[in-house]
Structures are given as C-alpha cells and as structure tokens.
Enzyme design. Sequence first.
Site, mmCIF file in Angstrom:
data_model
loop_
_atom_site.group_PDB
_atom_site.id
_atom_site.type_symbol
_atom_site.label_atom_id
_atom_site.label_comp_id
_atom_site.label_asym_id
_atom_site.label_seq_id
_atom_site.Cartn_x
_atom_site.Cartn_y
_atom_site.Cartn_z
ATOM 1 C CG HIS A 204 -5.564 -2.592 0.313
ATOM 2 N ND1 HIS A 204 -5.127 -2.198 -0.938
ATOM 3 C CD2 HIS A 204 -4.889 -1.833 1.209
ATOM 4 C CE1 HIS A 204 -4.226 -1.225 -0.791
ATOM 5 N NE2 HIS A 204 -4.058 -1.006 0.500
ATOM 6 C CB SER B 263 -0.930 -0.054 1.214
ATOM 7 O OG SER B 263 -1.981 0.846 1.061
ATOM 8 C CG ASP C 11 -7.188 -3.305 -3.375
ATOM 9 O OD1 ASP C 11 -7.935 -2.712 -2.553
ATOM 10 O OD2 ASP C 11 -5.949 -3.255 -3.338
#
Lengths: 397, 270
Positions: free
Chosen positions: B244, B94, B216
């Site tokens: 995610h 991320s 996602d």
Amino acid sequence: MNPQEDEQLPALDLRLTQENLEDLYEHAPCGYCSCLPDGTLVKLNQTLLGWLGYTREELVASQCLQQLLTVGGRLHYETHCAPLLLLVNQVREISYTLRRKDGSTLPVLMNAVLLRDSDGQPLVVRVTLFDITERRKYEQELIRAKGQAEERREQLARANEQLTLQNGQLTRINAELDSFVYTASHDLRQPIDNMVGLFAELQHTATFHDPEASSMMSMFEGALQQILSTIAGLTEVVQQQRQLEQVPLEVVELQSFAEEIIRSLQPQAAELEATFSLDFSTVPSLRMARPSLHSMLYNLLSNALKYAQPGRKPHIKVNTALQEGMALLRVHDNGRGIDLERHGRELFQLFRRFHPEVVGLGMGLYLVNRLVHQAGGRIEVESIVGQGTTFCIYLPV
Amino acid sequence: MNVLKRNNVTISGAGKQAMVFVHGFGCDQRMWRLVTPAFQESHQVVLLDLVGAGQSDLQAYDPERYNSLAAHADDILAVLRELGLYGAIFVGHSVGCIIGVLAAIKEPARFEKLVLVAPSPRYINDDKYTGGFEPADIEELLEAMDNNYLGWSGSITPVIMGNPDRPELTDELNQSFCSSDPTIARHFARVTFLSDNRADLPHLHTPTLILQCAQDIIAPLAVGYYMHQQIPNSELLVLDESGHCPHLSAPQATIGAIYHFLGLVPTPAV
C-alpha cells in the site's frame, strides 16, 4: 583460564553443547518465518506450520504473511507495520491474530526485522511469533474493564451534572422560601398589631358578665404575645441572613467576646446560680462575621441556661481546639439533654421543640445551624438525657 | 490559531512552485522521506501532519469537527491560504488523497495538479462496487488497534513526540514512529474506513495522476479503475508493486511516475 578453575566448573552434559541448529529452528518454542519485503513467505519453521495446520508447500512462495492474519490485522499490517519496517527496519511487540487453515484463530505477538542488501535495498523480513492465548484473554479482560470504567465515569459525570442542576434549583427554592417567610411575617405584622390595639381598647371599654371572661381575656392576651414573638423571631432569622451577606469578616477575641455575652445573660444565670468556665487558650480568636458568631454563641449559651436540669445548678464549659485543620468551638452543659435517637434528625429544623414544658419558639438551633453552614463550617451534637449536651462547631481557620 | 504549527508544517526546497505532501492513515509526514529529496531542486516542498497525527497539535483534535474528511480538507486549505499558495502540486497517500480531492474541489485555483498514491473513495463493498472490505473487517481492524494500544498508551505521549532532537529518546521515537494518541487513531480509523466520497469524484476537474499498486489489499486495482473512470481529467498508472506504500517500497518508481506526470526531466543524480 588455568587448569584449577577449569576443574571447578560442573561437568556439562555434552549433548547440550551440540544442540542441532536446524532442529532448534524447526522446533523452537516460537514461530519463525522469513518473507520477501512484500510479505511473500519463503521459509517457515515447523512450530509455526503446526500452529497453522498448513504444509510448507501450501504456503511457501504462494502466500504472504499478511494472508495468515485476520482481515483487520492485515489492514493494520499494511497501514502500520509495512511502512514502519521500511522506515526503521523493525517492529516490536505487535499484537495480531493468526487465522489457521481450519478457520480458527490464534493470538500472537509479532517481532520483525527488515534486512537490506549491500545497496541498502530491502531484502528479507525475519519474523518471530509468540503464542499469547492466555495473555490475550487477560488483555481482553483489561480492555473490557477499561471500557466499563469509561462508561462508569460517563455515568458519574452525568449524575454529577444532574446534582449540580438540582443543587442550583434547591438554592433558588431556598432563597424564595426565605423571601416568602420574610414577606409573610411582614404582612402578618400589620393585622396582628391592629389586633393588639383593638384588644387593648376592648379591655378598656367592654364589660363582660361571664365570670370566666377575665381568664379568657388573659389567655387571649397570652396567645397574642406568642404570635408576636413568633413573627419577631421569623423576621430575625431572615433579616440576620440577609445582613450577614454584607458583614465583613474580622478577628474576634473569644475571651472578652464570650464574657460580654454571659453578662447579657446575667439575669437568668444569676437566678439559676449558673457557673461558667471558659478556656480559649488553644484557639484564642476566630476570623468571622461578628454578628454571626454572636448569634451562635448567644443561642447556645441561652439554651444551656434555658434547658438546665431542674434541681441542678447549671455549669457551662466553653472552649476551643484545633481538629482536622478546623477550629472547634465547644459548648458543654449539664442540663436536661436531648434524646438524639428520637429527635436527632429534627434538631436543627425550624419550629421543632423537644421540651414543651420550657417556653421557646424552636428557632435558636435552626438559626445556629444556618449560620455555621454559611460560615463554611458544620455542627455536631452529643447528648445524654438527664446528664447534659455538647455542641461542637467546626469552623474554617 | 497558528495553522502552520497546528499541522506541523515544514517547508524546504529551492523551487518556486509548491509541492504539498499529505500522508495517509497510520503514519505522518515522515513517510515521504524517500521521495521528497527528488523534488528539493525543482520545487518548494511543503510537508504537514494531519491534525491528530505525528507532531500536529493533538489538543486541536475535536472528534466532532473531525468526524468527516472535509475538516481535514479545510485544514489543508487553511495552510495554503496562510502560505499564500496557488497552483500547487498536491501529492497525497491513501486517505490523504481524498482529503486533497475535497480541497481541490472547494478551491480549484490553489491546485495545478494532483498526484494520488493508492487512493480509495470507499473501502467497504457496496452494490456493484468493490471497495475490498466488509463492515466486519473494519471492526476487526479497530479491535487489532485496541489490542496493540494496550501496551502503547502509557508510553506514547506528546512529550516524547515533541522532542525528536533529544538523542536519549531516539529509541522511544522509533517505537512511536507512525503511532499517535490511541483514542485519536481509533477515531481517525473509523472516519477513514467508513467514509464514502464516491459522489465527490466527478466534481474534480484538476489534472490528476492516480498511482495504484498492482497488489494492494487496502486499495485494490478495481478501486483504481473506478477512480480513473469517475475523475474526468485523470490518468491511471499501475505500478508493478505489492503493498500500500509504493513511496516507501518503490520510491524510485514512484518518483519516476511523478516526474513523468509533471513533465520534469530526470537528472542522473536521481
């Protein structure tokens, strides 16, 4: 269980023990749903469907739990709840907002557990949701109040900063004023001394024909003397302040100290037939700069004599006490008193005089107040006109 | 300042080449625990917490300094410098991905390859760019965080976070897992979701694997394609997964993809 105990139990309504589990699930006073590990909805109870306004067919297998949340909640779920479920198999008391089919919202509190299969692989997520509409309103209030408190705190901090700044400025201005007063009194001294000399010379050599002249001469001399003592007083105020900054603190025994001051005031005291009573039994000594304490006590005692009520013998009481963790030095007289309502605010200002019929410069109390503050203390006055005055000096122990 | 302590750096593994794992928003280094065992034999595994997260030094979180992801990238470089590492494998998740990208652009010699799990250079939609979110959505996230921190702020303290060995605190620890100081988390959320690092991508020349999940919402597929198109030396692998966090929801697939990218031969044990 013996039959006797059995009989003591109250008769149960049998309908309660036959609670229908299916009905309990469907109409429980909370929302239930089960999802695949990725959030895909597989089962929802009627309560939850009722809240959302969807039919079972609209949701099961086609929508996921996250899609029932607001977008912000969805972001939170993906970044917080989803990893947490996979890491520790449960989340508790997560506050979310559901989005109903009609677009309106419903605040809920969510608990969820992740069940795994025999291989430890994630199998299903069981979710309970509680309607917290009223509670959320209260929480919003709290958040708002917290924000306000935070804002106030910042405002206060800013105001405080401002005050500190101004305080520094005032201290600087004060020091500059002191130095101005010192310079002015010093610079005035020379020409005044010249005037005194010239005047003495004039008195010797010049002759005046005007019959008024001799009284004018003595008035002029009086005025000169007044200027001289004013300048001397000013110099004393400033010098005392400067000297005190270097004087060390010492333990001063009050009884002998006060007696010595009273001795130095003896000429005036004897003339007025003044009496003194001293009581330092509670606090027999103070730790202070000796000249500073001398100046305070001398000024207060000499004031007590100076402002005695005409026709009444002065009786002056000096004593000490402990109050609120500070040493209290009290000087009480039975003199003229001061109209505090009228003059209270000006009492400690330089050159302020309240009894024009008595000779004075208006510097004594100004000096006392400054010295008390410098010593980290404070001064209070009580007075009744025609009856007397009490000065209370609070000093750190 | 001890940067290893500041970023709570933990080192394990028998291999020579370092593999540095950096977590994303909302969690800490414990997120990697299903993936790292697979690299203990072949690599030196370096785990860390971004300042403000996990058991990093919360005192070091100066909001002004950490107002951009570049500060976190500098922290990563400081750790690599402290450990004397060059040619490391970087694995980020991320927002941790972009932090790695910035670090690798600044000091390329320290990185041999980058693995970016569910990266996004910009979360908010723009003219001709789909990030997935509108500014109002990010405000809503901050609100959701506020609502949740209401109950937490009292109980989540560094004291609890700092005593993972005390069994009586395990319950609290489970609760505090992946949560941090509310003020810091809120600030980091803002920095993360309002950042725009699209212009940095073409400057990255380190070989890069982009691992994207098919479904996602945080980093949609379109973002993966965009990353691949913008980073010159990159390959894109789409995992047929939802969510995610494929390193948590599909650890085997994630490990497999990294093995393949690094040219490692899977052992039967894995």
